[in-house]
Design an enzyme around this catalytic site. Structure first.
Site, PDB file in Angstrom:
ATOM      1  N   ASP A  43     -13.721 -10.969  -3.365  1.00 42.66           N
ATOM      2  CA  ASP A  43     -13.128 -12.309  -3.003  1.00 42.66           C
ATOM      3  C   ASP A  43     -14.018 -12.575  -1.784  1.00 42.66           C
ATOM      4  O   ASP A  43     -15.060 -12.284  -1.562  1.00 42.66           O
ATOM      5  CB  ASP A  43     -11.658 -12.217  -2.586  1.00 42.66           C
ATOM      6  CG  ASP A  43     -11.528 -11.396  -1.295  1.00 42.66           C
ATOM      7  OD1 ASP A  43     -12.552 -10.838  -0.413  1.00 42.66           O
ATOM      8  OD2 ASP A  43     -10.403 -11.308  -0.633  1.00 42.66           O
ATOM      9  N   GLU A  88      -1.543  -9.385  -4.529  1.00 36.83           N
ATOM     10  CA  GLU A  88      -3.060  -9.919  -4.428  1.00 36.83           C
ATOM     11  C   GLU A  88      -2.756 -11.389  -4.860  1.00 36.83           C
ATOM     12  O   GLU A  88      -3.620 -12.059  -4.458  1.00 36.83           O
ATOM     13  CB  GLU A  88      -3.679  -9.197  -5.686  1.00 36.83           C
ATOM     14  CG  GLU A  88      -4.135  -7.668  -5.352  1.00 36.83           C
ATOM     15  CD  GLU A  88      -5.218  -7.528  -4.065  1.00 36.83           C
ATOM     16  OE1 GLU A  88      -5.629  -8.817  -3.511  1.00 36.83           O
ATOM     17  OE2 GLU A  88      -5.196  -6.508  -3.346  1.00 36.83           O
ATOM     18  N   ARG A  93       0.705  -1.235  -0.082  1.00 35.78           N
ATOM     19  CA  ARG A  93       0.071   0.306  -0.067  1.00 35.78           C
ATOM     20  C   ARG A  93       0.819   1.187   0.143  1.00 35.78           C
ATOM     21  O   ARG A  93       0.336   2.365   0.174  1.00 35.78           O
ATOM     22  CB  ARG A  93      -0.946   0.107   1.266  1.00 35.78           C
ATOM     23  CG  ARG A  93      -2.103  -0.921   1.188  1.00 35.78           C
ATOM     24  CD  ARG A  93      -3.006  -0.929   2.316  1.00 35.78           C
ATOM     25  NE  ARG A  93      -4.099  -1.758   2.127  1.00 35.78           N
ATOM     26  CZ  ARG A  93      -4.720  -2.378   2.898  1.00 35.78           C
ATOM     27  NH1 ARG A  93      -4.977  -1.912   4.423  1.00 35.78           N
ATOM     28  NH2 ARG A  93      -5.938  -3.222   2.760  1.00 35.78           N
ATOM     29  N   TYR A 112     -11.826 -11.319  -9.663  1.00 42.43           N
ATOM     30  CA  TYR A 112     -11.440 -10.482  -8.315  1.00 42.43           C
ATOM     31  C   TYR A 112      -9.765  -9.710  -8.702  1.00 42.43           C
ATOM     32  O   TYR A 112      -9.881  -8.640  -8.301  1.00 42.43           O
ATOM     33  CB  TYR A 112     -11.017 -11.421  -7.197  1.00 42.43           C
ATOM     34  CG  TYR A 112     -10.302 -10.815  -5.944  1.00 42.43           C
ATOM     35  CD1 TYR A 112     -10.989  -9.984  -5.317  1.00 42.43           C
ATOM     36  CD2 TYR A 112      -8.737 -10.999  -5.777  1.00 42.43           C
ATOM     37  CE1 TYR A 112     -10.232  -9.349  -4.210  1.00 42.43           C
ATOM     38  CE2 TYR A 112      -8.303 -10.349  -4.785  1.00 42.43           C
ATOM     39  CZ  TYR A 112      -8.969  -9.372  -3.931  1.00 42.43           C
ATOM     40  OH  TYR A 112      -8.436  -8.541  -3.113  1.00 42.43           O
TER      41      TYR A 112
HETATM   42  N1  ADE Z   1      -6.342  -9.214   0.904  1.00 44.78           N
HETATM   43  C1  ADE Z   1      -6.842  -9.479  -0.344  1.00 44.78           C
HETATM   44  N2  ADE Z   1      -6.292  -8.120  -0.726  1.00 44.78           N
HETATM   45  C2  ADE Z   1      -5.925  -7.428  -0.075  1.00 44.78           C
HETATM   46  C3  ADE Z   1      -5.111  -6.089   0.402  1.00 44.78           C
HETATM   47  N3  ADE Z   1      -4.937  -5.608  -0.929  1.00 44.78           N
HETATM   48  N4  ADE Z   1      -4.822  -5.750   1.423  1.00 44.78           N
HETATM   49  C4  ADE Z   1      -4.827  -6.570   2.600  1.00 44.78           C
HETATM   50  N5  ADE Z   1      -5.577  -7.733   2.342  1.00 44.78           N
HETATM   51  C5  ADE Z   1      -5.825  -8.061   1.257  1.00 44.78           C
END
Ligand code: ADE
Length: 377
Positions: free
Chosen positions: A160, A59, A47, A142
């Site tokens: 998901d 992902e 992030r 997804y």
């Molecule tokens: N699980 C699936 N995608 C996610 C994400 N982007 N951040 C945290 N947990 C996740």
């Protein structure tokens, strides 16, 4: 404790005794959900920026295991393969070694295949459209939605299993969340409210609620949830009934005996066949059935020294391996234990085994045993 303030218009609707539609439940929570996310989101390595490559890799890894378990894999993967180009040119063994323990190795292979397509057809950059993302190997609805929305702010749903739990509860839906039709329905619902420009945060907010509020195991923390006011399952006391999941078919059980064959300082491993379960990965020698000491001893021409090892179990989606094992020291390389369809066994040092050869998590108990054994000596 987080209590959402009364949402605009909602009080009036409740006062009129009006039942909210699914879309209204989501639409009324849109603002509070985004605010909640911006305040409570976890700081996660993928992030830190909006790089589509990082988001893609994270992902796919997150489909395998929990966030905390993914982190070290993610860092290592990025070190080995920092770009799409590096991934497209990844030597298979290095790639699989980086994936070792995550399971579903076909996902790692698809990553490399997709990287090749991205190099050839998209100039090394992940395409900024859901349709083009969907056309890449290993990318389903997804993942395409997650990349499109998080990296490019395209208003696409990313639904998901965890998001399905959240949305089923919010809307009070008894639809079976393992059915494709339920997923489609929820994707359509999200499509009705998601907006480009905020799509990444909106999808990640749903993911985050599924991870830390409407948790997969145990009671949800409804008091801290921005959907508190509109959640049908909470309002009607249906948290224990929703989501509905039909039980899966029973898994087939396969019994095995794992033989940690030691020849001097070296240990035997072999490459599995290129087809089927755990294709082309390395494994310890193993034979079908749970064998007793006498039966194992009878497999060798010369006398061997052996020590029984603890039983272990590994669960795949359709099969369970129930394993027994022995540490067997041999004075001569046995011939009878070669691999059907796979390559002949080879003897390697513990360092070589750890650094070069991907051993799937199914054998982790026996790998850990060797770890201790060689660490102590
Ligand atoms: N699980 C699936 N995608 C996610 C994400 N982007 N951040 C945290 N947990 C996740």
């Amino acid at each position: 404790m987080y209590r959402p303030s009364p949402y605009e218009g909602l009080q009036t609707l409740f006062a009129e005794g009006k039942n909210l539609s699914d879309k209204e439940r989501l639409a009324f929570s849109y603002g509070p959900l985004l605010s909640w996310y911006r305040e409570h989101k976890r700081a996660l390595p993928w992030r830190e920026n909006k790089d589509a490559y990082r988001i893609w890799i994270s992902e796919i890894m997150l489909q395998q295991t929990r966030v905390e378990a993914v982190k070290p894999y993610f860092f290592r993967f990025m070190e080995h393969f920092p770009t799409v180009e590096a991934l497209a040119n990844a030597p298979d063994e290095e790639l699989l070694k980086c994936w070792e323990g995550l399971g579903y190795y076909s996902r790692a292979r698809n990553l490399k295949k997709a990287a090749g397509v991205i190099m050839e057809q998209h100039g090394g950059k992940l395409p900024a459209s859901k349709e083009e993302l969907l056309a890449l190997p290993g990318i389903g609805s997804y993942t395409a939605g997650a990349i499109a929305s998080i990296a490019y702010e395209i208003a696409a749903p990313a639904v998901d299993g965890n998001v399905l739990r959240v949305l089923s509860r919010v809307t009070g839906s008894y639809d079976d969340i393992l059915k494709q039709s339920t997923k489609k329905k929820m994707e359509n619902l999200v499509s009705e409210v998601i907006k480009s420009g905020e799509a990444g945060d909106f999808n990640q907010a749903l993911i985050e609620i599924g991870a830390i509020v409407c948790v997969p195991n145990g009671a949800p923390l409804c008091d801290s949830c921005p959907f508190y006011t509109v959640c049908a399952a909470r309002e009607k006391g249906l948290i224990d009934e929703i989501p509905v999941k039909t039980p899966k078919k029973k898994r087939r059980i396969e019994e095995k005996t794992v033989l940690l064959l030691q020849y001097g300082e070296k240990i035997a491993i072999r490459k599995r066949s290129a087809e089927g379960l755990l294709a082309s990965l390395y494994e310890f020698v193993n034979v079908p059935g749970k064998l007793g000491e006498d039966e194992v001893e009878a497999m060798f021409e010369k006398p061997v020294t052996m020590e029984p090892l603890p039983d272990a179990k590994h669960i795949f989606s359709h099969v369970e391996w129930h394993m027994g094992g022995y540490l067997v020291s041999v004075s001569e390389v046995p011939k009878a234990l070669e691999n059907e369809g796979g390559e002949p066994m080879i003897f390697v040092t513990w360092e070589e085994l750890r650094e070069k050869y991907p051993i799937p998590a199914a054998f982790i108990a026996y790998k850990n045993f060797l770890d201790k054994l060689y660490e102590e000596n």
